[in-house]
Design an enzyme around this catalytic site. Structure first.
Site, PDB file in Angstrom:
ATOM      1  N   GLU A  30      -6.922   7.544  -5.196  1.00 32.09           N
ATOM      2  CA  GLU A  30      -6.341   7.916  -4.130  1.00 32.09           C
ATOM      3  C   GLU A  30      -7.572   8.063  -2.528  1.00 32.09           C
ATOM      4  O   GLU A  30      -8.976   7.473  -3.209  1.00 32.09           O
ATOM      5  CB  GLU A  30      -7.233   9.365  -4.634  1.00 32.09           C
ATOM      6  CG  GLU A  30      -6.054   9.957  -5.487  1.00 32.09           C
ATOM      7  CD  GLU A  30      -5.979  11.256  -6.394  1.00 32.09           C
ATOM      8  OE1 GLU A  30      -5.363  12.258  -6.107  1.00 32.09           O
ATOM      9  OE2 GLU A  30      -7.647  12.107  -6.305  1.00 32.09           O
TER      10      GLU A  30
ATOM     11  N   THR B 207      10.989   3.042   5.647  1.00 35.06           N
ATOM     12  CA  THR B 207      11.193   2.161   4.654  1.00 35.06           C
ATOM     13  C   THR B 207      10.562   0.462   4.907  1.00 35.06           C
ATOM     14  O   THR B 207      10.875   0.327   5.682  1.00 35.06           O
ATOM     15  CB  THR B 207      12.508   2.793   4.259  1.00 35.06           C
ATOM     16  OG1 THR B 207      13.289   1.828   4.538  1.00 35.06           O
ATOM     17  CG2 THR B 207      12.882   3.985   3.565  1.00 35.06           C
TER      18      THR B 207
ATOM     19  N   LYS C 114      15.669  -1.520   1.685  1.00 35.95           N
ATOM     20  CA  LYS C 114      16.577  -1.580   3.329  1.00 35.95           C
ATOM     21  C   LYS C 114      16.828  -3.303   3.326  1.00 35.95           C
ATOM     22  O   LYS C 114      16.513  -3.954   2.689  1.00 35.95           O
ATOM     23  CB  LYS C 114      16.961  -0.713   3.985  1.00 35.95           C
ATOM     24  CG  LYS C 114      16.767   0.116   3.299  1.00 35.95           C
ATOM     25  CD  LYS C 114      17.213   1.741   4.498  1.00 35.95           C
ATOM     26  CE  LYS C 114      17.188   2.422   3.834  1.00 35.95           C
ATOM     27  NZ  LYS C 114      16.520   3.660   3.489  1.00 35.95           N
TER      28      LYS C 114
ATOM     29  N   ARG D  93      10.316  -0.990  -2.893  1.00 32.32           N
ATOM     30  CA  ARG D  93      11.337   0.575  -2.774  1.00 32.32           C
ATOM     31  C   ARG D  93       9.661   1.270  -2.124  1.00 32.32           C
ATOM     32  O   ARG D  93       8.668   1.359  -3.317  1.00 32.32           O
ATOM     33  CB  ARG D  93      11.877   1.268  -3.390  1.00 32.32           C
ATOM     34  CG  ARG D  93      13.118   0.866  -3.809  1.00 32.32           C
ATOM     35  CD  ARG D  93      14.060   1.417  -4.640  1.00 32.32           C
ATOM     36  NE  ARG D  93      14.740   2.221  -4.486  1.00 32.32           N
ATOM     37  CZ  ARG D  93      15.582   2.079  -3.374  1.00 32.32           C
ATOM     38  NH1 ARG D  93      16.062   1.138  -3.351  1.00 32.32           N
ATOM     39  NH2 ARG D  93      15.758   3.344  -2.787  1.00 32.32           N
TER      40      ARG D  93
ATOM     41  N   TYR E  83      -5.776   3.578  -9.921  1.00 28.99           N
ATOM     42  CA  TYR E  83      -6.184   4.214  -9.603  1.00 28.99           C
ATOM     43  C   TYR E  83      -6.752   5.046  -8.245  1.00 28.99           C
ATOM     44  O   TYR E  83      -8.163   3.837  -8.508  1.00 28.99           O
ATOM     45  CB  TYR E  83      -6.036   5.723 -10.091  1.00 28.99           C
ATOM     46  CG  TYR E  83      -5.770   7.501  -9.768  1.00 28.99           C
ATOM     47  CD1 TYR E  83      -5.214   7.708  -9.110  1.00 28.99           C
ATOM     48  CD2 TYR E  83      -5.665   7.657 -11.565  1.00 28.99           C
ATOM     49  CE1 TYR E  83      -4.784   8.943  -8.977  1.00 28.99           C
ATOM     50  CE2 TYR E  83      -4.652   8.695 -11.764  1.00 28.99           C
ATOM     51  CZ  TYR E  83      -4.472   9.648 -10.316  1.00 28.99           C
ATOM     52  OH  TYR E  83      -3.213  10.592 -10.440  1.00 28.99           O
TER      53      TYR E  83
ATOM     54  N   ASP F 289      13.469   7.672  12.985  1.00 28.19           N
ATOM     55  CA  ASP F 289      12.687   8.234  11.766  1.00 28.19           C
ATOM     56  C   ASP F 289      14.696   6.283  11.858  1.00 28.19           C
ATOM     57  O   ASP F 289      15.144   6.806  12.039  1.00 28.19           O
ATOM     58  CB  ASP F 289      14.237   8.821  11.692  1.00 28.19           C
ATOM     59  CG  ASP F 289      14.345   8.578   9.421  1.00 28.19           C
ATOM     60  OD1 ASP F 289      14.293   7.546   9.209  1.00 28.19           O
ATOM     61  OD2 ASP F 289      14.651   9.613   8.782  1.00 28.19           O
TER      62      ASP F 289
END
Length: 396
Positions: free
Chosen positions: A43, A213, A216, A222, A41, A187
């Protein structure tokens, strides 16, 4: 679950994966995704986490950020977005307020859900105006973009698409944005891997924020990322955490670092060139088979095709292709408001296929669409071609 994993591996290896948004990651990326980093974890950001024990994952994130900045020439990178849509959400959160007007590509002409769909947060929280492509060429109508910007005075302009097969003129978008005092958001989810390989124009010097992203063509895990100048770095980081996301997925961030490292090599640049060469060859071969390729071809890894010339709608065509083991998408076609097929060459290029195989793929696809051969026979031919180029040779 083990059976499902093995079954999916077999499905990918036995068919032709032509979905433009998919690719095969490297074994190194897969290894990091399945590593103990998944347990951590974390954060917050490196050096300022809300949890202890983050010394090593901090190094992983810093490495991913440094590699992304070097790869794309950006002053700042945020590698925490869980997806491309998460990255776009964060970009809007950094620059906009609910109710602001945004100019983006119309969904009917190739815009993404995050470009104003009423089913998406973008269409519910912001006032979107859509621009489109010219009916005679299928290319972006920059005069229309300028006219709409002058008329509506948007707070931001979004350049990017999920099915536009040509390079965008980022300089033209920048000039229009400056003329009306708007932010420019690029984008680049689809072309960012081609940018990394040096075969597509880089939006970073022109856009205020670039959303992308990491899968691709880029061939990573991903996920998403954001690139921006230093003056917006703090706003972008706060828009990701704590505004839109909680804990970072450290296994994915580390895998992004691996992918960025791989994308900085001459081998990846050669791969990107082959992706584009394969796309152009496949588009030409499909046109020779009687299919209508929109815009007359492609500059990128993808093409969109109108199957109606073969007296078939896109959904029936996609079903026949799937029965033969050829997997691809449907997409909106601006002319007439119909639906077409969207294909990409990133996955088959990763497998090692070249322009010669593209002609074979086009012939198999056309036969499947026409329904002139039994699906089982076509599927066997597709599997024979795919198995000659296994995505993970060491594991076959």
């Amino acid at each position: 679950m083990a059976g499902l994993v093995l079954g999916e591996a077999a499905r990918q290896a036995d068919g032709l994966q032509l979905i433009a948004a998919e690719n095969f990651t490297s074994p190194a990326v897969l290894a990091v995704l399945g590593s103990p980093l998944a347990n951590k974890y974390a954060e917050g950001y490196p050096g300022a986490r809300h949890h202890g024990g983050c010394e090593l994952v901090d190094v992983a994130e810093r490495t991913a950020v440094e590699r992304a900045c070097a790869l794309f020439g950006a002053e700042h990178a945020n590698v925490q977005p869980h997806s491309g849509s998460s990255a776009v959400l964060a970009a809007y959160a950094a620059l906009l307020r609910p109710g602001d007007r945004v100019l983006a590509m119309s969904l009917r002409h190739g815009g993404h859900l995050t470009h104003g769909s009423p089913a998406n947060f973008s269409g519910r929280w912001f006032d979107f105006v859509g621009y489109g492509v010219r009916p005679d060429t299928g290319l972006v109508d920059y005069e229309q973009v300028r006219a709409l910007a002058r008329e509506h005075r948007p707070k931001a302009i979004v350049c990017g698409s999920i099915s536009y097969p040509r390079h965008l003129d980022h300089a033209a978008f920048r000039m229009i944005a400056d003329e009306v005092g708007a932010y420019l958001i690029a984008d680049a989810a689809h072309p960012i891997g081609l940018v990394a390989g040096g075969v597509a124009p880089n939006p970073v010097p022109y856009a205020d924020v670039v959303c992308a992203t990491t899968h691709k063509v880029l061939r990573g895990p991903r996920g998403g990322m954001l690139l921006c100048g230093g003056r917006l770095a703090q706003r972008v980081d706060r828009a990701v955490f704590p505004f839109t996301q909680g804990g970072a997925q450290m296994q994915t961030i580390a895998a992004k670092a691996v992918a960025f490292g791989e994308a900085a090599t001459p081998e990846f640049a050669a791969y990107a060139r082959q992706v584009v060469a394969n796309a152009r060859a496949l588009a030409a071969a499909l046109a020779a088979e009687g299919l209508v390729v929109t815009t007359g071809g492609t500059d990128t890894h993808m093409m969109t095709v109108d199957a109606s010339a073969l007296a078939l709608d896109a959904f029936t065509a996609r079903g026949r292709l799937a029965a033969a083991g050829i997997v691809l998408d449907t997409c909106a076609l601006p002319q007439g408001g119909g639906c077409g097929l969207r294909l990409g060459t990133a996955s088959v290029t990763t497998q090692g296929m070249g322009t010669g195989e593209m002609a074979r793929i086009a012939a198999l696809a056309a036969a499947a669409i026409r329904g002139v051969e039994r699906p089982a026979r076509l599927r066997a031919a597709v599997a024979e071609l795919a198995r000659a180029f296994p995505p993970y040779p060491a594991h076959t």
